[in-house]
Design an enzyme around this catalytic site. Structure first.
Site, mmCIF file in Angstrom:
data_model
loop_
_atom_site.group_PDB
_atom_site.id
_atom_site.type_symbol
_atom_site.label_atom_id
_atom_site.label_comp_id
_atom_site.label_asym_id
_atom_site.label_seq_id
_atom_site.Cartn_x
_atom_site.Cartn_y
_atom_site.Cartn_z
ATOM 1 N N HIS A 30 -4.319 -4.064 -2.337
ATOM 2 C CA HIS A 30 -4.901 -3.700 -1.014
ATOM 3 C C HIS A 30 -4.866 -2.269 -0.878
ATOM 4 O O HIS A 30 -4.986 -1.580 0.279
ATOM 5 C CB HIS A 30 -3.822 -4.245 0.033
ATOM 6 C CG HIS A 30 -3.705 -5.810 -0.087
ATOM 7 N ND1 HIS A 30 -2.768 -6.545 0.566
ATOM 8 C CD2 HIS A 30 -4.520 -6.754 -0.837
ATOM 9 C CE1 HIS A 30 -3.101 -8.051 0.404
ATOM 10 N NE2 HIS A 30 -4.169 -7.955 -0.234
ATOM 11 N N VAL B 72 0.900 -1.277 0.053
ATOM 12 C CA VAL B 72 0.007 0.174 0.012
ATOM 13 C C VAL B 72 0.735 1.314 -0.065
ATOM 14 O O VAL B 72 0.374 2.293 0.150
ATOM 15 C CB VAL B 72 -0.889 0.008 1.237
ATOM 16 C CG1 VAL B 72 -2.085 -1.337 1.072
ATOM 17 C CG2 VAL B 72 -0.168 0.066 2.452
ATOM 18 N N CYS C 93 -15.576 14.287 5.301
ATOM 19 C CA CYS C 93 -15.329 14.255 3.815
ATOM 20 C C CYS C 93 -15.795 15.869 3.400
ATOM 21 O O CYS C 93 -17.217 16.078 3.976
ATOM 22 C CB CYS C 93 -16.273 13.227 3.231
ATOM 23 S SG CYS C 93 -16.703 13.366 1.587
ATOM 24 N N THR D 70 7.198 -11.802 -1.462
ATOM 25 C CA THR D 70 5.697 -12.324 -0.904
ATOM 26 C C THR D 70 5.881 -13.480 -0.272
ATOM 27 O O THR D 70 6.504 -14.376 -0.853
ATOM 28 C CB THR D 70 4.734 -11.777 -1.660
ATOM 29 O OG1 THR D 70 3.596 -12.346 -1.021
ATOM 30 C CG2 THR D 70 4.680 -12.540 -3.098
ATOM 31 N N SER D 71 5.343 -13.579 0.883
ATOM 32 C CA SER D 71 5.533 -14.959 1.708
ATOM 33 C C SER D 71 4.371 -15.971 1.094
ATOM 34 O O SER D 71 4.336 -17.115 1.272
ATOM 35 C CB SER D 71 5.055 -14.956 2.941
ATOM 36 O OG SER D 71 3.925 -14.098 3.111
ATOM 37 N N CYS E 149 -13.745 8.556 1.289
ATOM 38 C CA CYS E 149 -14.830 8.730 2.136
ATOM 39 C C CYS E 149 -15.227 7.427 2.907
ATOM 40 O O CYS E 149 -15.447 6.567 2.181
ATOM 41 C CB CYS E 149 -15.988 9.433 1.326
ATOM 42 S SG CYS E 149 -17.535 9.622 2.380
ATOM 43 N N ASN F 186 13.089 -14.006 -3.825
ATOM 44 C CA ASN F 186 12.743 -14.052 -2.431
ATOM 45 C C ASN F 186 14.333 -14.150 -1.711
ATOM 46 O O ASN F 186 15.086 -14.848 -2.002
ATOM 47 C CB ASN F 186 11.698 -15.009 -1.864
ATOM 48 C CG ASN F 186 11.041 -14.330 -0.551
ATOM 49 O OD1 ASN F 186 11.718 -14.228 0.487
ATOM 50 N ND2 ASN F 186 9.816 -14.323 -0.691
HETATM 51 N N1 APR Z 1 13.895 -9.193 -1.254
HETATM 52 C C1 APR Z 1 12.948 -9.944 -1.542
HETATM 53 N N2 APR Z 1 12.267 -10.639 -0.626
HETATM 54 C C2 APR Z 1 12.362 -10.328 0.591
HETATM 55 C C3 APR Z 1 13.186 -9.157 1.048
HETATM 56 C C4 APR Z 1 13.979 -8.520 -0.078
HETATM 57 N N3 APR Z 1 14.794 -7.469 0.113
HETATM 58 N N4 APR Z 1 13.118 -8.899 2.274
HETATM 59 C C5 APR Z 1 12.134 -9.692 2.657
HETATM 60 N N5 APR Z 1 11.844 -10.362 1.832
HETATM 61 C C6 APR Z 1 10.752 -11.814 1.709
HETATM 62 C C7 APR Z 1 10.416 -12.431 2.994
HETATM 63 O O1 APR Z 1 11.344 -13.617 3.239
HETATM 64 C C8 APR Z 1 9.117 -12.731 2.890
HETATM 65 O O2 APR Z 1 8.570 -13.965 2.256
HETATM 66 O O3 APR Z 1 9.500 -10.868 1.345
HETATM 67 C C9 APR Z 1 8.044 -11.697 1.922
HETATM 68 C C10 APR Z 1 7.619 -10.757 3.008
HETATM 69 O O4 APR Z 1 6.558 -11.355 3.492
HETATM 70 P P1 APR Z 1 5.321 -10.630 4.209
HETATM 71 O O5 APR Z 1 5.880 -9.669 5.462
HETATM 72 O O6 APR Z 1 4.187 -11.923 4.641
HETATM 73 O O7 APR Z 1 4.615 -9.661 3.229
HETATM 74 P P2 APR Z 1 3.549 -10.127 2.276
HETATM 75 O O8 APR Z 1 3.536 -11.566 1.438
HETATM 76 O O9 APR Z 1 3.336 -8.835 1.235
HETATM 77 O O10 APR Z 1 2.036 -10.171 2.872
HETATM 78 C C11 APR Z 1 0.722 -9.921 2.284
HETATM 79 O O11 APR Z 1 -0.363 -9.756 4.463
HETATM 80 O O12 APR Z 1 0.402 -8.269 6.207
HETATM 81 C C12 APR Z 1 -0.650 -8.410 5.094
HETATM 82 O O13 APR Z 1 -2.013 -6.928 4.105
HETATM 83 C C13 APR Z 1 -0.587 -7.246 4.405
HETATM 84 O O14 APR Z 1 -0.229 -7.168 1.950
HETATM 85 C C14 APR Z 1 0.094 -7.796 2.962
HETATM 86 C C15 APR Z 1 -0.157 -9.133 3.030
#
Ligand code: APR
Length: 256
Positions: free
Chosen positions: A119, A103, A146, A187-188, A127, A212
């Site tokens: 997101h 976001v 608003c 992303t996880s 609003c 990752n």
């Molecule tokens: N480069 C690549 N990957 C990275 C780096 C980096 N520099 N630093 C961390 N990571 C990886 C971590 O290993 C992990 O797998 O990024 C991932 C972050 O995971 P999350 O914190 O779970 O984030 P995300 O997958 O975006 O979560 C999804 O969950 O918390 C809610 O709404 C929120 O949008 C978010 C959603």
């Protein structure tokens, strides 16, 4: 390094590419993850106390203040090499969609345009009654009303328990089904429905490239390439391997 060059070469031939990003891509810009943001004054709160429609109804001042603080932290951050590499990739691929769960608005700041923010965007405010985006508001009032109807303003983000913006998710799904290469970056892959997008793409025949710092919990198998490392390093390296100009791509199917 070899895998990175190979991925660059594959992308050079691809005409349809989709990318999903998560918190990891913004880590190198200093954006705290959702939970990391709960420090200091906020350490005793659960996200569910701050990021739900019920929390906003119960305590709009608290929720507005939390987002105001996060907004000012995000405003002090700038896109990193990973964001810039994806903006550049967009310029080189005919059919491209960047799907982000973040976001923070850093992809837009880096120049990405063909993009859906699943997101929402913490820099925007809307609003709480009809969802109309509001560009400016009275900073002295918390939350400000608003200017059109007087209902309290709220951040334009998707809270727990809320639906994703329907059109944005439909676009993401369509891109996942159609793409030849799908990149999952930082992303996880735990939070649905975005988490399913890489596997939908893979099931539809796309090569899945996972970038990752840790591959723990990430899928493996045929048609999946793991590039372990920071997005700010790996993505520019991929781009360096993407040598062919647009006109040199295979004119036939564009398949990898
Ligand atoms: N480069 C690549 N990957 C990275 C780096 C980096 N520099 N630093 C961390 N990571 C990886 C971590 O290993 C992990 O797998 O990024 C991932 C972050 O995971 P999350 O914190 O779970 O984030 P995300 O997958 O975006 O979560 C999804 O969950 O918390 C809610 O709404 C929120 O949008 C978010 C959603």
């Amino acid at each position: 390094m070899e895998a990175t060059l190979e991925v660059g070469a594959r992308l050079s031939k691809a005409r349809r590419v989709a990318v999903l990003t998560g918190a990891g891509i913004s880590a190198e810009s200093g954006i705290p993850t959702f939970r990391d943001a709960l420090t200091g004054l906020w350490a005793t709160y659960d996200p569910e106390e701050l990021a739900t429609p019920q929390a906003f109804e119960r305590n709009p001042v608290l929720v507005w203040n939390w987002y105001a603080e996060r907004r000012s932290r995000v405003a002090a951050c700038v896109p990193n090499a990973g964001h810039h590499a994806l903006a550049e990739l967009e310029r080189r691929i005919p059919e491209f969609l960047l799907i982000t769960q973040n976001v923070d608005g850093l992809h837009g700041a880096a120049g990405s345009r063909r993009m859906v923010e699943l997101h929402g965007n913490i820099r925007r405010v809307k609003c709480s009654r009809d969802g109309r985006i509001v560009e400016s508001w009275d900073g002295d009032l918390r939350p400000p009303p608003c200017p059109h109807c007087g209902a309290p303003l709220r951040p334009d983000v998707v809270w727990f328990g809320e639906m994703l913006p329907e059109a944005a998710f439909a676009r993401a799904l369509d891109a996942a089904r159609r793409c030849e290469v799908f990149l999952s970056v930082g992303t996880s892959n735990l939070v649905e429905p975005a988490a399913s997008l890489p596997w939908i793409a893979h099931r539809h025949g796309a090569t899945l490239i996972i970038v990752n710092t840790s591959m723990e919990g990430q899928r493996n198998g045929p048609g999946i390439v793991h590039l372990t490392g920071a997005a700010g390093t790996v993505l520019p390296a991929i781009l360096a391997g993407l040598a062919l100009p647009d006109c040199a791509r295979s004119p036939d199917t564009g398949r990898l």
